[in-house]
Design an enzyme around this catalytic site. Structure first.
Site, PDB file in Angstrom:
ATOM      1  N   ASP A 164       1.074  -0.847  -0.476  1.00 20.56           N
ATOM      2  CA  ASP A 164      -0.125  -0.206   0.070  1.00 20.56           C
ATOM      3  C   ASP A 164       1.168   0.973  -0.110  1.00 20.56           C
ATOM      4  O   ASP A 164       0.712   2.123  -0.839  1.00 20.56           O
ATOM      5  CB  ASP A 164      -0.557  -0.441   1.018  1.00 20.56           C
ATOM      6  CG  ASP A 164      -2.005  -1.224   1.179  1.00 20.56           C
ATOM      7  OD1 ASP A 164      -1.827  -2.253   1.012  1.00 20.56           O
ATOM      8  OD2 ASP A 164      -2.530  -1.044   1.388  1.00 20.56           O
ATOM      9  N   ARG A 197       3.167   4.521   9.696  1.00 17.25           N
ATOM     10  CA  ARG A 197       1.911   4.433   8.663  1.00 17.25           C
ATOM     11  C   ARG A 197       2.115   5.816   7.172  1.00 17.25           C
ATOM     12  O   ARG A 197       2.690   6.271   8.041  1.00 17.25           O
ATOM     13  CB  ARG A 197       0.739   5.014   9.761  1.00 17.25           C
ATOM     14  CG  ARG A 197       0.315   3.902  10.370  1.00 17.25           C
ATOM     15  CD  ARG A 197       0.030   2.391  10.387  1.00 17.25           C
ATOM     16  NE  ARG A 197      -1.566   2.400   8.981  1.00 17.25           N
ATOM     17  CZ  ARG A 197      -1.439   1.012   8.453  1.00 17.25           C
ATOM     18  NH1 ARG A 197      -0.852  -0.113   8.974  1.00 17.25           N
ATOM     19  NH2 ARG A 197      -2.514   0.925   8.371  1.00 17.25           N
ATOM     20  N   GLU A 393       3.100  -7.684  11.892  1.00 14.81           N
ATOM     21  CA  GLU A 393       2.936  -7.751  10.439  1.00 14.81           C
ATOM     22  C   GLU A 393       4.391  -7.420   9.980  1.00 14.81           C
ATOM     23  O   GLU A 393       3.836  -7.909   8.515  1.00 14.81           O
ATOM     24  CB  GLU A 393       1.831  -6.573  11.083  1.00 14.81           C
ATOM     25  CG  GLU A 393       0.887  -5.448   9.714  1.00 14.81           C
ATOM     26  CD  GLU A 393       0.064  -5.423   9.256  1.00 14.81           C
ATOM     27  OE1 GLU A 393       0.612  -4.092  10.973  1.00 14.81           O
ATOM     28  OE2 GLU A 393      -0.527  -4.298   8.802  1.00 14.81           O
TER      29      GLU A 393
END
Ligand code: GLC
Length: 422
Positions: A164, A197, A393
């Site tokens: 992403d 992020r 993750e």
């Protein structure tokens, strides 16, 4: 009591996140079913319960759209933990789904489960049912994402890539406007460290694209040409090509010659077209921005992941040397971006960290090309990370620090796979 082995701990993570017919990537941060997570998760589940592994993929395909697309998220349950949820996507599905797709790894996963299955009767039955559905997804890709018949498909949103927040998308995203996006409240930064992020401007652009596609009623026949973001990602295409080749082989085994022929043709055409993405200076493939027909100068793991498809052996050997070079500059392989690039960001997701799913696919491709030592280096690094930092993750490739969510399903599934092979 004897300490639990890594295998047992991994199986426990799979069980904790199992919701019966699908598995969430991790509770909290990702409370629904994600497309490529589920397919890769099924690879771990097959060692514990073959029927459950088939169910994982079947549940995903139960939400396939009529046009063949398999959405990237299925919102099985109501949850206010995640943004953007169904109220943003508004795809009008019986069970809400997102409106875009993700790397099509289902063909590969189904074949691997099929080939290794101990219960042959069950495997034949379940594979036979999945075969036309996976075929329809592949067909959808070439019809909707390769409208000019180049042999390679474009992603229309960074979220489709599965990587992403990669540096690969930065320049192309700059061309996406942010006007009119409006106010919204993110959830990811409440579950994970904001430093790991995407930034606010990136998020605005992600949402602008979602709103644009929504304004076209998610009509896939119109989205490609209407999108200011069209990127041909070698990693994504390699996954599609590998899945086409594997589906063709499985179709042969199940006596479905039509499906076999179509998928073999797509795989061969894709492999030939992939050569146009090769970069000699980087020793790997690169993305191409289709809107300006230019290679994107960004040495990310996408071009290394290309080895997952049956690329020419000279290319696979060159990629193996690139992985060796990268491994000199980090403690843990394979970093999702070249540390020599000034944009490399060790803990920020997909801009530097190590992910076990990409490690798994790269190691698989390199082993198939005879590069066993590099494949072993990648697997050893993966298992070392688990011992040091648990089932995160993703991981900082320099310090090995766990990043993003914890108790992560696909990380655990890859560990079960790695340990089952040893
Ligand atoms: C992140 C990853 C994506 C994955 C999802 C769920 O969005 O970038 O690849 O599918 O998390 O784990």
């Amino acid at each position: 009591m004897a300490p639990q082995t890594a295998y047992d701990r991994a199986v426990n993570v799979l069980k904790q996140n199992d919701r019966g017919t699908y598995t969430v990537p991790t509770k909290g941060l990702y409370p629904f079913q994600w497309n490529w997570d589920s397919c890769l998760t099924a690879l771990g589940q097959r060692h514990v319960d073959e029927a459950r592994a088939w169910t994982e993929i079947e549940t995903l395909f139960a939400h396939q759209w009529e046009d063949g697309m398999v959405p990237h998220i299925v919102f099985h349950e109501v949850s206010d933990q995640y943004f953007p949820g169904p109220e943003v996507w508004r795809t009008n599905r019986p069970t809400p789904t997102s409106g875009m797709t993700q790397p099509p790894v289902a063909g590969f996963a189904a074949k691997r489960i099929f080939d290794g299955a101990k219960d042959r009767v069950l495997a034949e039955e379940r594979a036979r049912r999945l075969l036309p559905k996976i075929n329809a997804w592949h067909k959808w890709f070439f019809a909707n994402r390769d409208p000019h018949g180049e042999g390679l498909v474009a992603i229309l949103h960074p979220w489709e890539s599965g990587r992403d927040n990669s540096i690969d998308w930065d320049a192309a995203l700059e061309r996406v406007p942010t006007e009119g996006v409006g106010e919204y409240s993110r959830r990811d930064t409440q579950h994970a460290d904001p430093a790991h992020r995407p930034t606010k401007t990136q998020y605005d652009r992600y949402l602008w694209l979602v709103q644009r596609f929504r304004s076209l009623n998610w009509d896939n026949s119109r989205l490609h040409d209407a999108s200011p973001f069209q990127v041909v990602d070698p990693g994504f295409n390699a996954i599609l090509i590998r899945s086409c080749a594997d589906l063709a082989a499985m179709a042969d085994a199940l006596d479905e010659p039509g499906i076999a022929a179509d998928n073999r043709a797509w795989a061969n055409k894709g492999l030939a077209a992939m050569e146009g993405l090769w970069s000699e200076p980087h020793g790997q493939y690169l993305c191409r921005d289709r809107t300006i027909n230019t290679l994107i100068d960004s040495a990310s793991i996408g071009g290394i992941l290309a080895t997952f498809a049956a690329i020419p052996s000279g290319r696979a050997h060159a990629i193996a040397r690139t992985v060796e070079r990268l491994s000199q500059s980090v403690q843990f392989s394979v970093p999702s971006h070249d540390p020599a690039d000034r944009r490399f960001d060790a803990p920020r997701y997909w801009r530097g960290p190590v992910w076990l799913v990409t490690n798994y696919m790269i190691a698989d491709g390199l082993a198939a090309a005879g590069e066993n030592a590099v494949a072993k280096l990648i697997i050893d690094s993966s298992l070392e990370l688990i011992e040091k930092s648990g089932f995160a993750e993703y991981y900082d490739p320099i310090s090995g620090t766990p990043c993003g969510g914890g108790h992560f399903t696909w990380t655990a599934a890859m560990v079960v796979e790695f340990l089952s092979k040893q």
